[in-house]
Enzyme design. Sequence first.
Site, PDB file in Angstrom:
ATOM      1  N   LYS A  71       0.820  -1.225   0.000  1.00 31.41           N
ATOM      2  CA  LYS A  71       0.000   0.000   0.000  1.00 31.41           C
ATOM      3  C   LYS A  71       0.850   1.270   0.000  1.00 31.41           C
ATOM      4  CE  LYS A  71      -3.832  -2.223   2.498  1.00 31.41           C
ATOM      5  NZ  LYS A  71      -3.189  -3.522   2.818  1.00 31.41           N
ATOM      6  N   ASP A  74       3.224   7.933  -0.873  1.00 28.88           N
ATOM      7  CA  ASP A  74       4.336   8.835  -0.590  1.00 28.88           C
ATOM      8  C   ASP A  74       4.443   9.834  -1.736  1.00 28.88           C
ATOM      9  OD1 ASP A  74       6.828   9.879   0.467  1.00 28.88           O
ATOM     10  OD2 ASP A  74       7.101   7.941   1.457  1.00 28.88           O
ATOM     11  N   PRO A  76       5.644  11.371  -5.299  1.00 27.66           N
ATOM     12  CA  PRO A  76       5.726  10.621  -6.560  1.00 27.66           C
ATOM     13  C   PRO A  76       7.053   9.916  -6.811  1.00 27.66           C
ATOM     14  CG  PRO A  76       4.556  12.667  -6.920  1.00 27.66           C
ATOM     15  CD  PRO A  76       5.075  12.726  -5.508  1.00 27.66           C
ATOM     16  N   ARG A 195     -15.587 -14.410   2.576  1.00 31.63           N
ATOM     17  CA  ARG A 195     -15.813 -15.400   3.626  1.00 31.63           C
ATOM     18  C   ARG A 195     -16.790 -16.464   3.135  1.00 31.63           C
ATOM     19  NH1 ARG A 195     -12.251 -12.853   5.418  1.00 31.63           N
ATOM     20  NH2 ARG A 195     -11.890 -12.122   7.552  1.00 31.63           N
TER      21      ARG A 195
END
Length: 248
Positions: A71, A74, A76, A195
């Site tokens: 994930k 920050d 570029p 699930r």
Amino acid sequence: MEYKLTDKEKSAREYVCLALDISDKEEIEKAVDELWDLVGCFKIHTAFTNHGPEIVKSVINKGGKVFLDLKFHDIPNTVANYAEAVTKLGVSYFNMHVSGGTEMMKAASKRVSEVSMGLNLVPPKMIGMTVLTSISKDVLNNEIGIEGEIEDKVLSWAKLAKESALDGIVCSAADLDKIKDKLPDDFFYITPGIRPVGVSHDDQVRVMTPSNAVKAGSSLLVIGRAIYKAEDRRKAAYEILQDIASVL
């Protein structure tokens, strides 16, 4: 137990991404050895913090595809550098937060294209993080401070990801019926919060069964505890394949 997969079950296997929520390296490798023939992809996140690139290489060397779930979010240039590193590592999918903005996502996409072409590599799919499946509408509105419905925010971020040359998004399968017809046919949807019937939802809020997720339009289903915490992990994985195959 060995399972002889039907053609539909083989196709179903490509939808299954096992989340390796395991910290011990030997346990991770054991899970890959045990389940590689029933699982099309393995998701690595906290294990990368513990074991670094070697754990990714280990899974790939055993024949597994890797979704590197770090994930990125920050500036570029920093995210572009991350994108270059994971492309060279050979992962099949990696993600970044759409909330990092178009400049960040475009920088990552440009770097992946350059590195892949320069080294003759298959480029990984770049996936944008939208609203986490643990987030409810109340949390989105009243804690994070974003107004409106969850699916509206998922859609707006999905469009931003597409405009920034990403390949797809992470979202809840429950959001797909509201957004999928507004996005390109080849857009890729990774859906956690899957699930099987009778399995606890744990900390997920917006969940769906494997077959229903595929019917809704999911491209890759992230499944963790329902498989790796099962008493018989191979049986649990195979039953999921059967469930998915029933709608293919």
